[in-house]
Design an enzyme around this catalytic site. Structure first.
Site, PDB file in Angstrom:
ATOM      1  N   GLU A 274       0.838  -1.208  -0.074  1.00 46.77           N
ATOM      2  CA  GLU A 274       0.076  -0.097  -0.137  1.00 46.77           C
ATOM      3  C   GLU A 274       0.968   1.383   0.088  1.00 46.77           C
ATOM      4  O   GLU A 274       0.633   2.259   0.855  1.00 46.77           O
ATOM      5  CB  GLU A 274      -0.957  -0.071   1.144  1.00 46.77           C
ATOM      6  CG  GLU A 274      -1.767  -1.337   1.440  1.00 46.77           C
ATOM      7  CD  GLU A 274      -2.303  -1.269   2.772  1.00 46.77           C
ATOM      8  OE1 GLU A 274      -2.307  -0.306   3.703  1.00 46.77           O
ATOM      9  OE2 GLU A 274      -3.268  -2.099   2.962  1.00 46.77           O
ATOM     10  N   PRO A 275       1.828   1.423  -0.970  1.00 52.66           N
ATOM     11  CA  PRO A 275       2.551   2.560  -1.120  1.00 52.66           C
ATOM     12  C   PRO A 275       1.695   4.011  -1.345  1.00 52.66           C
ATOM     13  O   PRO A 275       1.090   3.824  -2.237  1.00 52.66           O
ATOM     14  CB  PRO A 275       3.528   2.457  -2.243  1.00 52.66           C
ATOM     15  CG  PRO A 275       2.882   1.582  -3.144  1.00 52.66           C
ATOM     16  CD  PRO A 275       1.799   0.725  -2.116  1.00 52.66           C
ATOM     17  N   GLY A 276       1.979   4.996  -0.769  1.00 51.32           N
ATOM     18  CA  GLY A 276       1.275   6.177  -0.872  1.00 51.32           C
ATOM     19  C   GLY A 276       2.404   7.121  -1.199  1.00 51.32           C
ATOM     20  O   GLY A 276       2.683   7.673  -2.350  1.00 51.32           O
ATOM     21  N   ARG A 277       2.930   7.733  -0.258  1.00 51.91           N
ATOM     22  CA  ARG A 277       4.173   8.617  -0.502  1.00 51.91           C
ATOM     23  C   ARG A 277       5.099   8.385  -1.490  1.00 51.91           C
ATOM     24  O   ARG A 277       5.483   9.202  -2.550  1.00 51.91           O
ATOM     25  CB  ARG A 277       4.778   9.165   1.090  1.00 51.91           C
ATOM     26  CG  ARG A 277       5.663  10.016   1.097  1.00 51.91           C
ATOM     27  CD  ARG A 277       6.322  10.182   2.406  1.00 51.91           C
ATOM     28  NE  ARG A 277       5.711   9.893   3.478  1.00 51.91           N
ATOM     29  CZ  ARG A 277       5.152  10.972   4.397  1.00 51.91           C
ATOM     30  NH1 ARG A 277       5.320  12.182   4.108  1.00 51.91           N
ATOM     31  NH2 ARG A 277       4.536  10.690   5.390  1.00 51.91           N
ATOM     32  N   ARG A 313       2.076  20.415   6.376  1.00 54.14           N
ATOM     33  CA  ARG A 313       3.370  19.424   6.804  1.00 54.14           C
ATOM     34  C   ARG A 313       4.288  20.031   7.873  1.00 54.14           C
ATOM     35  O   ARG A 313       4.437  19.557   8.818  1.00 54.14           O
ATOM     36  CB  ARG A 313       3.806  18.675   5.692  1.00 54.14           C
ATOM     37  CG  ARG A 313       2.756  17.660   4.918  1.00 54.14           C
ATOM     38  CD  ARG A 313       3.380  16.651   3.955  1.00 54.14           C
ATOM     39  NE  ARG A 313       3.965  15.588   5.103  1.00 54.14           N
ATOM     40  CZ  ARG A 313       5.399  15.372   5.215  1.00 54.14           C
ATOM     41  NH1 ARG A 313       6.079  16.435   4.412  1.00 54.14           N
ATOM     42  NH2 ARG A 313       5.816  14.423   6.064  1.00 54.14           N
ATOM     43  N   TYR A 317       4.122  18.416  11.415  1.00 57.34           N
ATOM     44  CA  TYR A 317       5.000  17.388  11.734  1.00 57.34           C
ATOM     45  C   TYR A 317       6.464  17.899  11.753  1.00 57.34           C
ATOM     46  O   TYR A 317       7.163  17.072  11.583  1.00 57.34           O
ATOM     47  CB  TYR A 317       4.968  16.192  10.543  1.00 57.34           C
ATOM     48  CG  TYR A 317       3.455  15.668  10.166  1.00 57.34           C
ATOM     49  CD1 TYR A 317       2.789  14.973  11.027  1.00 57.34           C
ATOM     50  CD2 TYR A 317       3.099  16.229   8.967  1.00 57.34           C
ATOM     51  CE1 TYR A 317       1.416  14.471  10.411  1.00 57.34           C
ATOM     52  CE2 TYR A 317       1.704  15.847   8.496  1.00 57.34           C
ATOM     53  CZ  TYR A 317       1.107  14.813   9.417  1.00 57.34           C
ATOM     54  OH  TYR A 317      -0.257  14.541   9.016  1.00 57.34           O
ATOM     55  N   CYS A 344      -3.007  33.559   9.942  1.00 56.40           N
ATOM     56  CA  CYS A 344      -2.658  34.256  11.298  1.00 56.40           C
ATOM     57  C   CYS A 344      -2.439  33.023  12.354  1.00 56.40           C
ATOM     58  O   CYS A 344      -3.172  33.026  13.419  1.00 56.40           O
ATOM     59  CB  CYS A 344      -3.869  35.075  11.657  1.00 56.40           C
ATOM     60  SG  CYS A 344      -4.167  36.473  10.567  1.00 56.40           S
ATOM     61  N   GLU A 345      -1.153  32.225  12.187  1.00 58.21           N
ATOM     62  CA  GLU A 345      -0.849  31.523  13.276  1.00 58.21           C
ATOM     63  C   GLU A 345       0.881  31.483  13.043  1.00 58.21           C
ATOM     64  O   GLU A 345       1.194  31.514  12.029  1.00 58.21           O
ATOM     65  CB  GLU A 345      -1.287  30.119  12.884  1.00 58.21           C
ATOM     66  CG  GLU A 345      -2.681  29.808  12.550  1.00 58.21           C
ATOM     67  CD  GLU A 345      -3.414  29.164  13.829  1.00 58.21           C
ATOM     68  OE1 GLU A 345      -2.736  28.715  14.716  1.00 58.21           O
ATOM     69  OE2 GLU A 345      -4.695  29.238  13.974  1.00 58.21           O
ATOM     70  N   TYR A 373       0.292  14.278   0.662  1.00 59.50           N
ATOM     71  CA  TYR A 373      -0.335  14.575   1.978  1.00 59.50           C
ATOM     72  C   TYR A 373      -0.220  16.262   1.898  1.00 59.50           C
ATOM     73  O   TYR A 373       0.115  16.874   2.878  1.00 59.50           O
ATOM     74  CB  TYR A 373       0.571  14.197   3.083  1.00 59.50           C
ATOM     75  CG  TYR A 373       0.313  12.735   3.182  1.00 59.50           C
ATOM     76  CD1 TYR A 373      -0.754  11.965   3.392  1.00 59.50           C
ATOM     77  CD2 TYR A 373       1.651  11.681   2.937  1.00 59.50           C
ATOM     78  CE1 TYR A 373      -0.746  10.671   3.438  1.00 59.50           C
ATOM     79  CE2 TYR A 373       1.349  10.546   3.083  1.00 59.50           C
ATOM     80  CZ  TYR A 373       0.326   9.855   3.274  1.00 59.50           C
ATOM     81  OH  TYR A 373       0.320   8.510   3.177  1.00 59.50           O
TER      82      TYR A 373
HETATM   83  N1  LLP Z   1      -1.792   1.995   4.304  1.00 59.33           N
HETATM   84  C1  LLP Z   1      -2.258   2.640   5.237  1.00 59.33           C
HETATM   85  C2  LLP Z   1      -3.217   1.654   6.130  1.00 59.33           C
HETATM   86  C3  LLP Z   1      -2.178   3.886   5.812  1.00 59.33           C
HETATM   87  O1  LLP Z   1      -2.560   4.247   6.955  1.00 59.33           O
HETATM   88  C4  LLP Z   1      -1.059   4.585   5.177  1.00 59.33           C
HETATM   89  C5  LLP Z   1      -0.829   6.008   5.716  1.00 59.33           C
HETATM   90  C6  LLP Z   1      -0.740   4.248   4.248  1.00 59.33           C
HETATM   91  C7  LLP Z   1      -0.980   2.734   3.449  1.00 59.33           C
HETATM   92  C8  LLP Z   1       0.410   4.821   3.163  1.00 59.33           C
HETATM   93  O2  LLP Z   1       1.757   5.162   3.888  1.00 59.33           O
HETATM   94  P1  LLP Z   1       2.801   5.971   2.812  1.00 59.33           P
HETATM   95  O3  LLP Z   1       3.359   5.004   2.109  1.00 59.33           O
HETATM   96  O4  LLP Z   1       2.149   7.199   2.153  1.00 59.33           O
HETATM   97  O5  LLP Z   1       3.709   6.116   4.006  1.00 59.33           O
HETATM   98  N2  LLP Z   1      -0.104  12.926   6.806  1.00 59.33           N
HETATM   99  C9  LLP Z   1       1.332  12.589   7.079  1.00 59.33           C
HETATM  100  C10 LLP Z   1       1.149  10.954   6.616  1.00 59.33           C
HETATM  101  C11 LLP Z   1      -0.019   9.859   7.295  1.00 59.33           C
HETATM  102  C12 LLP Z   1       0.119   8.531   6.645  1.00 59.33           C
HETATM  103  C13 LLP Z   1      -1.257   7.966   6.940  1.00 59.33           C
HETATM  104  N3  LLP Z   1      -1.211   6.438   6.737  1.00 59.33           N
HETATM  105  C14 LLP Z   1       2.253  13.171   6.643  1.00 59.33           C
HETATM  106  O6  LLP Z   1       1.963  14.157   5.807  1.00 59.33           O
HETATM  107  O7  LLP Z   1       3.672  12.899   6.733  1.00 59.33           O
END
Ligand code: LLP
Length: 420
Positions: A274-277, A313, A317, A344-345, A373
């Site tokens: 499940e890659p996102g970032r 971000r 974070y 205004c923060e 994100y």
């Molecule tokens: N699978 C699940 C169940 C997740 O909760 C997430 C991310 C992913 C996959 C994808 O993870 P990645 O490959 O993108 O690391 N908003 C935060 C990141 C929150 C991630 C939440 N879950 C940021 O901007 O760093």
């Protein structure tokens, strides 16, 4: 590796000068590169075992055109809400490639996913097994599920994006897992097909993955010995990306892939990731204009027309994002600035004490690695419209989400009778 580079002294997104997009759509705006999206997807795909279901985590960037670009390459989707289900389907992801994660699924969301016929539910707790069973039975179907387990592994990332420790709300506690599968086996609306985990995001070491994958593979054997027909294993997402051009590089997809293969050994199971970032972060930038350069008694501030409502971000974070001028600076003496937004923060700060070439009002800058994100976490705080999203492909660009207007924001509200 991305496709945002200086050419003839100006920053380009693939073959399009970034300033040309700014002139057409105004600032701030998000800009994504199709070539980078495609490259990242292909690099990841070739690093992991064949026939892996790559369920792109839509939460990282839910722009429909981004989803469609990835879906065309064969990506599935990892979703966490009925909203993301609709987005994934609208972006052309087949239901059969959709994994539904998320710690608080509602009955209506489960129903929508069952109606769509998704690949599997990643169930986050015992209560959800009962709910999923109930909704499935009411529809006369059996729901395929994997239990998301909490392996109690420290992902060694920022505390706000760590999800695999026993203290985190995610997954089923390790000591309860076998009991949960045994309970599920008594529920006729459920079919246990897999095990799943996801320990966090922006993970820059391989060891936490190694530990987690080993635990999951061991769990498959245990559950099979208990009589469950486990045929799928979901290792989650989380691999980190480089945010700093001058910083240490996180492990590359090939090394991550090697850890995945090593953990699987000869296991006969379908792998889900499940890659996102990793896919989208470096495929996007946030472009802003300098409103003014303001001298304080202690500091010099660059005030941008993008704010924490556009990219939260850094505020949320303490994240580092490289910032570069759109016009290539050459070898000028750098200055030290705090780069801030107009909100205004005091937390509306993109970079503290950052060395940058001298900038002045009207200059354009790009905040890099903003594809993940970024826009998805945008808000209209301070009545600031959501920034538009632009997708580039070669010499073409298209506004895939126009800038929200204040009139649209106002039109969404209703007067109560007593104020009319
Ligand atoms: N699978 C699940 C169940 C997740 O909760 C997430 C991310 C992913 C996959 C994808 O993870 P990645 O490959 O993108 O690391 N908003 C935060 C990141 C929150 C991630 C939440 N879950 C940021 O901007 O760093």
């Amino acid at each position: 590796m991305n496709h945002f580079h200086y050419r003839n002294g100006v920053l380009h997104a693939e073959d399009v000068p970034v300033a040309e997009i700014a002139a057409a759509v105004g600032t701030p705006f998000y800009c994504y590169s199709s070539a980078t999206l495609e490259r990242h997807y292909r690099v990841f795909e070739s690093a992991v075992p064949k026939n892996t279901l790559i369920a792109y985590a839509v939460k990282a960037n839910g722009n429909l055109s981004v989803i469609k670009t990835l879906a065309a390459l064969g990506a599935g989707a990892d979703i966490v809400s009925a909203g993301e289900l609709k987005r994934a389907l609208a972006g052309g992801v087949p239901a059969a490639k959709i994994v539904f994660s998320g710690v608080g699924k509602k009955r209506s969301e489960i129903a929508a996913a069952l109606d769509a016929g998704i690949f599997q539910f990643n169930v986050e707790g015992e209560y959800e097994l009962d709910l999923l069973n109930e909704v499935a039975l009411s529809k006369g179907v059996r729901a395929k599920f994997a239990l998301r387990v909490n392996p109690d592994v420290d992902a060694k990332t920022h505390a706000k994006i760590s999800t695999g420790k026993a203290e985190n709300k995610f997954g089923v506690g390790w000591s309860r897992v076998r009991g949960a599968y045994a309970h599920a086996a008594t529920l006729p609306g459920l079919e246990a097909v897999g095990v799943a985990a996801h320990i966090g995001s922006q993970i820059t070491e391989l060891e936490p993955f190694r530990q987690t994958f080993a635990k999951l593979v061991g769990l498959v054997s245990t559950l099979r010995a208990d009589g469950h027909k486990i045929s799928r294993i979901d290792f989650g997402g989380g691999l980190g990306v480089p945010y700093r051009q001058d910083g240490p590089l996180p492990p590359d997809p090939a090394s991550y892939g090697a850890v995945v293969r090593e953990a699987l050994g000869g296991l006969d199971a379908q792998l889900v990731l499940e890659p996102g970032r990793l896919i989208v972060a470096n495929a996007g930038i946030l472009v802003a204009e300098v409103i003014s350069v303001k001298k304080g008694d202690e500091k010099e501030f660059i005030i941008l027309d993008a704010g924490m409502n556009d990219l939260i971000r850094p505020a949320m974070y303490d994240a580092w994002h490289d910032i570069v001028p759109v016009r290539e600076p050459g070898s000028v003496q750098r200055r030290v600035y705090d780069v801030v937004g107009p909100v205004c923060e005091s937390a509306d700060l993109f970079a503290r004490d950052r060395e940058l070439p001298p900038l002045s009002a009207g200059d354009l800058v790009a905040i890099l690695t903003a594809g993940a994100y970024g826009a998805v976490q945008g808000s209209s705080y301070n009545a600031r419209p959501l920034a538009p999203e632009v997708l580039v492909k070669g010499r073409q660009f298209a506004v895939t989400r126009p800038r929200q207007t204040v009139d649209e924001m106002i039109a969404q509200e209703r007067w109560p009778d007593w104020l009319l």
